[in-house]
Write a protein that holds these residues in place. Structure first.
Motif, PDB file in Angstrom:
ATOM      1  N   MET A 292       0.690  -1.079   0.063  1.00 47.38           N
ATOM      2  CA  MET A 292       0.077   0.098   0.120  1.00 47.38           C
ATOM      3  C   MET A 292       1.047   1.018   0.058  1.00 47.38           C
ATOM      4  SD  MET A 292      -2.828   1.236   2.778  1.00 47.38           S
ATOM      5  CE  MET A 292      -3.791  -0.150   2.465  1.00 47.38           C
ATOM      6  N   ASP A 293       0.395   2.202  -1.027  1.00 46.95           N
ATOM      7  CA  ASP A 293       1.235   3.454  -1.087  1.00 46.95           C
ATOM      8  C   ASP A 293       1.023   4.218   0.456  1.00 46.95           C
ATOM      9  OD1 ASP A 293       2.024   6.136  -1.441  1.00 46.95           O
ATOM     10  OD2 ASP A 293       1.991   5.559  -3.731  1.00 46.95           O
ATOM     11  N   ASN A 294       2.247   4.834   0.849  1.00 50.65           N
ATOM     12  CA  ASN A 294       2.182   5.586   1.817  1.00 50.65           C
ATOM     13  C   ASN A 294       1.163   6.734   1.729  1.00 50.65           C
ATOM     14  OD1 ASN A 294       4.020   4.202   3.365  1.00 50.65           O
ATOM     15  ND2 ASN A 294       5.823   5.319   2.780  1.00 50.65           N
ATOM     16  N   ARG A 295       1.499   7.344   0.683  1.00 50.67           N
ATOM     17  CA  ARG A 295       0.345   8.608   0.303  1.00 50.67           C
ATOM     18  C   ARG A 295      -1.255   8.140   0.435  1.00 50.67           C
ATOM     19  NH1 ARG A 295       1.639  10.351  -5.362  1.00 50.67           N
ATOM     20  NH2 ARG A 295       1.435   8.153  -5.636  1.00 50.67           N
ATOM     21  N   PHE A 296      -1.480   6.826   0.223  1.00 50.19           N
ATOM     22  CA  PHE A 296      -3.019   6.418   0.193  1.00 50.19           C
ATOM     23  C   PHE A 296      -3.332   6.169   1.602  1.00 50.19           C
ATOM     24  CE2 PHE A 296      -5.595   2.554   0.749  1.00 50.19           C
ATOM     25  CZ  PHE A 296      -6.639   2.908   0.601  1.00 50.19           C
ATOM     26  N   ALA A 297      -2.143   5.553   2.396  1.00 53.12           N
ATOM     27  CA  ALA A 297      -2.504   5.303   3.775  1.00 53.12           C
ATOM     28  C   ALA A 297      -2.494   6.625   4.835  1.00 53.12           C
ATOM     29  CB  ALA A 297      -1.217   4.440   4.328  1.00 53.12           C
ATOM     30  N   THR A 298      -1.995   7.728   4.447  1.00 54.75           N
ATOM     31  CA  THR A 298      -1.872   8.797   5.005  1.00 54.75           C
ATOM     32  C   THR A 298      -3.147   9.826   4.635  1.00 54.75           C
ATOM     33  OG1 THR A 298       0.372   9.371   5.088  1.00 54.75           O
ATOM     34  CG2 THR A 298      -0.581  11.243   5.513  1.00 54.75           C
ATOM     35  N   ALA A 299      -3.551   9.784   3.496  1.00 50.29           N
ATOM     36  CA  ALA A 299      -4.834  10.389   2.949  1.00 50.29           C
ATOM     37  C   ALA A 299      -5.963   9.553   3.895  1.00 50.29           C
ATOM     38  CB  ALA A 299      -5.247  10.365   1.547  1.00 50.29           C
ATOM     39  N   PHE A 300      -5.999   8.109   3.863  1.00 50.06           N
ATOM     40  CA  PHE A 300      -7.219   7.643   4.346  1.00 50.06           C
ATOM     41  C   PHE A 300      -7.167   7.781   5.974  1.00 50.06           C
ATOM     42  CE2 PHE A 300      -8.844   3.739   6.172  1.00 50.06           C
ATOM     43  CZ  PHE A 300      -9.954   3.596   5.379  1.00 50.06           C
ATOM     44  N   VAL A 301      -6.172   7.856   6.534  1.00 50.92           N
ATOM     45  CA  VAL A 301      -6.291   8.050   8.044  1.00 50.92           C
ATOM     46  C   VAL A 301      -6.694   9.475   8.149  1.00 50.92           C
ATOM     47  CG1 VAL A 301      -4.864   8.342  10.020  1.00 50.92           C
ATOM     48  CG2 VAL A 301      -4.290   6.321   8.656  1.00 50.92           C
ATOM     49  N   ILE A 302      -6.183  10.434   7.742  1.00 50.92           N
ATOM     50  CA  ILE A 302      -6.454  11.992   7.800  1.00 50.92           C
ATOM     51  C   ILE A 302      -8.118  11.916   7.469  1.00 50.92           C
ATOM     52  CG2 ILE A 302      -6.235  14.242   7.080  1.00 50.92           C
ATOM     53  CD1 ILE A 302      -3.427  13.590   6.364  1.00 50.92           C
ATOM     54  N   ALA A 303      -8.259  11.401   6.507  1.00 48.03           N
ATOM     55  CA  ALA A 303     -10.057  11.485   5.917  1.00 48.03           C
ATOM     56  C   ALA A 303     -10.722  10.824   7.128  1.00 48.03           C
ATOM     57  CB  ALA A 303     -10.170  10.490   4.638  1.00 48.03           C
ATOM     58  N   CYS A 304     -10.195   9.754   7.425  1.00 41.53           N
ATOM     59  CA  CYS A 304     -11.290   8.891   8.708  1.00 41.53           C
ATOM     60  C   CYS A 304     -11.317   9.992  10.133  1.00 41.53           C
ATOM     61  CB  CYS A 304     -10.395   7.968   9.343  1.00 41.53           C
ATOM     62  SG  CYS A 304     -10.674   6.524   8.070  1.00 41.53           S
ATOM     63  N   VAL A 305     -10.105  10.688  10.238  1.00 43.57           N
ATOM     64  CA  VAL A 305     -10.022  11.583  11.353  1.00 43.57           C
ATOM     65  C   VAL A 305     -10.908  12.551  11.489  1.00 43.57           C
ATOM     66  CG1 VAL A 305      -8.755  13.148  12.827  1.00 43.57           C
ATOM     67  CG2 VAL A 305      -7.795  10.842  12.330  1.00 43.57           C
ATOM     68  N   LEU A 306     -11.049  13.366  10.110  1.00 46.45           N
ATOM     69  CA  LEU A 306     -11.681  14.317   9.690  1.00 46.45           C
ATOM     70  C   LEU A 306     -13.327  14.208   9.695  1.00 46.45           C
ATOM     71  CD1 LEU A 306      -9.897  16.082   6.938  1.00 46.45           C
ATOM     72  CD2 LEU A 306      -9.930  16.960   9.057  1.00 46.45           C
ATOM     73  N   SER A 307     -13.642  12.798   9.318  1.00 40.58           N
ATOM     74  CA  SER A 307     -14.733  12.333   9.260  1.00 40.58           C
ATOM     75  C   SER A 307     -15.414  11.888  10.674  1.00 40.58           C
ATOM     76  CB  SER A 307     -14.835  11.119   8.361  1.00 40.58           C
ATOM     77  OG  SER A 307     -16.375  10.536   8.324  1.00 40.58           O
ATOM     78  N   LEU A 308     -14.789  11.772  11.465  1.00 39.27           N
ATOM     79  CA  LEU A 308     -14.929  11.433  12.951  1.00 39.27           C
ATOM     80  C   LEU A 308     -15.313  12.733  13.627  1.00 39.27           C
ATOM     81  CD1 LEU A 308     -15.367   9.597  15.336  1.00 39.27           C
ATOM     82  CD2 LEU A 308     -13.139   9.599  15.689  1.00 39.27           C
ATOM     83  N   ILE A 309     -14.288  13.688  13.391  1.00 39.41           N
ATOM     84  CA  ILE A 309     -14.585  14.929  14.154  1.00 39.41           C
ATOM     85  C   ILE A 309     -15.572  15.551  13.540  1.00 39.41           C
ATOM     86  CG2 ILE A 309     -13.462  17.445  14.304  1.00 39.41           C
ATOM     87  CD1 ILE A 309     -10.622  16.064  14.430  1.00 39.41           C
ATOM     88  N   SER A 310     -16.228  15.380  12.289  1.00 40.45           N
ATOM     89  CA  SER A 310     -17.211  16.122  11.708  1.00 40.45           C
ATOM     90  C   SER A 310     -18.527  15.687  12.312  1.00 40.45           C
ATOM     91  CB  SER A 310     -17.093  16.152  10.014  1.00 40.45           C
ATOM     92  OG  SER A 310     -18.404  16.626   9.488  1.00 40.45           O
TER      93      SER A 310
END
Length: 207
Positions: A1-19
């Motif tokens: 798995m590309d590090n960029r994909f993993a990083t984007a996925f984690v950030i998206a999950c955090v933002l979605s949870l906060i939202s």
């Protein structure tokens, strides 16, 4: 798995949870709009009359807004609240003091009230239905809520000594929306990047 994909996925999950947390807190609280008015007398027949009308199932738009204006009201998506003296001595007013204990009382909007007709002249059922304000019910989006408040105040002006402002519940909803958009954009980008890399890897193996 590309590090960029993993990083984007984690950030998206955090933002979605906060939202989601922000939106849940916003929807569940009663501070979408707040009114500030002078402290009222501890007791009077007028106060009792306004309170009885405020909690009545037959309260119309003007009736409960007059109470909101007079008693530091707050309005949410589901409830309207006013701040009243804790000890109501309706018929034998005590001597006026500088301050006294107050309590917040709330009344839930019924399903009928959420979609009730709004009139051109609030409180006057003979003035005709205001179609624009009737379509902007409080179950709408944040932008519809803002429009509904502004249109109401054009029809029912605030008293000179009363001020109104959007509360922290509304602010949470405003913050939640862009966070959700950012999370969605990151999810889409991550999915697109992952699919593209999977396609290139498959083509390489075939070759």
């Amino acid at each position: 798995m590309d590090n960029r994909f993993a990083t984007a996925f984690v950030i998206a999950c955090v933002l979605s949870l906060i939202s989601t947390i922000y939106m849940a807190a916003s929807i569940g609280t009663d501070f979408w709009y707040e009114y500030r008015s002078p402290v009222q007398e501890n007791s009077s027949d007028l106060n009792k009359s306004i309170w009885d009308e405020f909690i009545s199932d037959e309260a119309d738009e003007k009736t409960y807004n007059d109470a909101l204006f007079r008693y530091n009201g707050t309005v949410g998506l589901w409830r309207r609240c006013i701040t009243i003296p804790k000890n109501m001595h309706w018929y034998s007013p005590p001597e006026r003091t500088e301050s006294f204990d107050v309590v917040t009382k709330c009344v839930s909007f019924t399903l009928t009230e959420q979609f009730m007709e709004k009139f051109v002249d609030p409180g006057n059922h003979n003035s005709g239905i205001d179609l624009l304000r009737t379509c902007l019910c409080t179950l709408g989006s944040v932008s519809c809520y803002v429009a509904g408040i502004e249109l109401l105040h054009q029809k029912l002006e605030l008293p000179d000594n009363v001020s109104g402002e959007f509360g922290w519940s509304f602010c949470l909803a405003c913050v939640s929306a862009p966070l959700q958009f950012m999370a969605s954009a990151l999810f889409i980008w991550a999915a697109h990047t992952n699919r593209k890399e999977y396609t290139l890897m498959k083509a390489y193996r075939v070759a």
